[in-house]
Design an enzyme around this catalytic site. Structure first.
Site, PDB file in Angstrom:
ATOM      1  N   CYS A   1       0.804   3.605   2.900  1.00  0.00           N
ATOM      2  CA  CYS A   1       1.733   3.056   4.044  1.00  0.00           C
ATOM      3  C   CYS A   1       3.053   3.027   3.936  1.00  0.00           C
ATOM      4  CB  CYS A   1       1.219   1.477   4.305  1.00  0.00           C
ATOM      5  SG  CYS A   1      -0.306   1.032   4.275  1.00  0.00           S
TER       6      CYS A   1
ATOM      7  N   CYS B   1       0.771  -1.340   0.125  1.00  0.00           N
ATOM      8  CA  CYS B   1      -0.052  -0.072  -0.092  1.00  0.00           C
ATOM      9  C   CYS B   1       0.970   1.184  -0.151  1.00  0.00           C
ATOM     10  CB  CYS B   1      -0.948  -0.119   1.251  1.00  0.00           C
ATOM     11  SG  CYS B   1      -1.149   1.452   2.052  1.00  0.00           S
TER      12      CYS B   1
END
Ligand code: FAD
Length: 509
Positions: free
Chosen positions: A45, A42
């Site tokens: 992230c 992600c």
């Protein structure tokens, strides 16, 4: 070298959760825990991970009251844990108060701030929500009353009380309280309502004095309070106010100036590395041989030593460069180093004699201290010796250090941590100045991680270096009140501090 596959490693001071430890970390813990649930794939992230690491460094001292953890939900073995906590999007943050029960699913932090300061304040807000089950290591965070202060020394077993005067909405007092929670003989409380923060010290005889700091802000207060005479980190011995170092080591103590670099340390580091550390390798080949050649080459180019030492390094360097095979014997290397085939004006003195790197006991400091110092000196020398307008290998010295540490540095956990920092950002170094600053900032990261560790010499506590006393202009404040390093000033300071002209020649053999 790095085994962890997620966004964080053990050196980030973040608890890495897995099905094995999740229950023991989150449930019935004496500290609150803030967990980041993320997925390695992600992008948000990945973008958020430097903030999470910086936050971990920033609130390292708060650990007994509140800790940070992370779990990689993209790792299949963690999937069930993430599903049980109802995680569907990344990154998600959940706060687990101290003594959470095994039924707890944590408190989801929606729309959480994306910067360290905001997150820090958020954590304080959440800590204050604890009711009965207050984390035992966490001091009171609310504003102190006059009655509490009047009776303070009767009801608390401390020698000093630091009172932070600040406005109601300021977090400085609570941050400083938490920064000091692992220190003994001092308590911190916030008090009163004033427009600007200030910090006063009270002792049991009711003597009051204002804490002298460069800036009225959290980092400066915490740094100054942690260093007050008599204030000690929990578990560390009391440090005498007078200089008792002479008696605390069995070896002869050499008086030295704590703010200078000594040639004796640098030459001792060379002796130890070349004659002791390397001697454990009977033959040296492959990547190790490449690492050794690069190391000796930067020493031959940049070590600002006495002519005889420089000459010895140059001799070893040219011998090594001539070795075209894939392997060398350490004994042959040692013969060249020890001058058996050279003239006697090329000598690296034998033995170690630590001066600025002396420890208060024999198991403290010494070689690793001198090894850091050596490479700070080398990065600065490479910068000083560069000829403007010509091609310079910007990270030559750093790469030599990386190779040596990875192949030979005896402390293997140190090597793993250093390699992890090198992998993260050494390739981004594109100027000689950036190389000097990279090493400085990474050394500070190590200092942050090791502060309070068993390996820390109580007489030489690990600090974010240089201190405000050593370099006032290196330290500044952002508009938000956050501490800020003025990198231009730091660079100027480092170029001066580690310059060849400032190296002291006392105690040379
Ligand atoms: P050191 O940290 O060794 O510093 C030496 C001197 O350098 C200080 O006295 C100060 O004058 C100056 N200095 C301090 N900070 C800076 C800075 N940011 N920039 C420039 N100069 C500075 N020990 C572990 O327990 N775990 C580890 O993972 C670990 N990793 C290490 C990795 C490397 C590459 C090295 C060389 C050492 C590592 N060590 C590790 C050892 C640890 O960092 C210290 O060297 C050791 O504990 C001795 O500390 P010291 O107090 O002498 O100061």
């Amino acid at each position: 070298l790095i085994a962890e596959a997620g966004l964080y490693t053990a050196s980030d001071q973040i608890i890495i959760l897995s099905p094995k430890n999740v229950d023991s970390v989150l449930f019935n813990s004496t500290a609150a825990v803030l967990v980041e649930f993320y997925a390695t794939w992600c992008g948000h992230c990945v973008a958020f991970s430097p903030t999470w690491k910086n936050l971990a460094r920033d609130i390292k001292e708060w650990k007994p009251a509140v800790d940070l953890a992370a779990i990689d939900c993209a790792d299949e073995s963690n999937r069930k844990v993430c599903t049980n906590f109802g995680i569907t999007g990344f990154p998600s943050l959940k706060f687990f108060p101290a003594y959470s029960s095994s039924e707890s699913r944590g408190l989801e932090l929606r729309g959480f701030p994306r910067d360290v300061r905001g997150l820090r304040h958020y954590i304080i807000d959440k800590l204050e929500m604890h009711n009965e089950a207050w984390p035992p290591a966490c001091p009171p965070l609310e504003t102190a009353s006059e009655a509490e202060i009047d009776n303070f020394f009767q009801t608390n077993n401390v020698k000093l009380l630091a009172l932070v005067f600040e406005s109601e909405d300021s977090y400085v007092g609570r941050e400083v309280t938490l920064d000091l929670l692992q220190y003994e003989n001092i308590a911190v409380r916030r008090f009163g309502v004033t427009d600007f923060p200030s910090c006063y010290l009270y002792n049991s005889s009711r003597h009051i004095s204002r804490l002298k700091v460069l800036n009225e802000a959290r980092t400066f207060y915490s740094y100054a309070l942690q260093r007050l005479p008599g204030v000690v980190r929990t578990g560390k011995p009391q440090i005498p106010i007078t200089d008792l170092l002479k008696n605390s080591t069995l070896q002869e103590w050499r008086q030295f100036n704590k703010t200078s670099v000594y040639m004796s340390d640098l030459e001792s580091a060379l002796h130890y590395s070349l004659r002791v550390e390397l001697s454990g390798h009977i033959s040296i080949s492959g990547n190790d041989l490449t690492a050794l050649k690069k190391y000796i080459n930067v020493l031959a180019k940049y070590f600002p030593g006495r002519p005889s030492v420089k000459s010895a390094l140059k001799t070893v360097d040219s011998w090594l460069q001539q070795q075209k095979g894939t392997e060398i014997k350490y004994s042959n290397f040692r013969d060249v180093l020890d001058n058996t085939v050279q003239t006697s004006d090329a000598v690296l003195p034998e033995g170690v004699q630590w001066v600025g790197c002396q420890g208060s006991q024999s198991h403290y400091r010494g070689y690793p201290c001198a090894f850091w110092t050596l490479f700070h000196v080398l990065t600065v020398q490479a910068k000083e010796m560069a000829i403007p307008g010509t091609f310079n290998m910007h990270s030559e010295v750093l790469q030599a250090m990386r190779g040596y540490v990875s192949s030979f540095f005896g402390c293997r956990p140190c090597a793993t941590h250093f390699e992890s920092m090198a992998q993260e950002s050494m390739d981004h170094v594109t100027t000689l100045s950036a190389a000097v600053l990279w090493l400085w900032s990474r050394h500070n990261r190590v200092n942050n991680r090791l502060a309070g560790d068993l390996s820390e010499d109580p007489h030489f506590p690990k600090i974010q270096w240089p201190s405000p006393e050593l370099c006032p202009s290196c330290h500044g404040l952002k508009k938000t009140g956050e501490h800020h390093w003025d990198q231009g000033e730091v660079l100027t300071f480092l170029r001066n501090y580690f310059s060849s002209t400032h190296i002291l020649m006392d105690y040379l053999q």
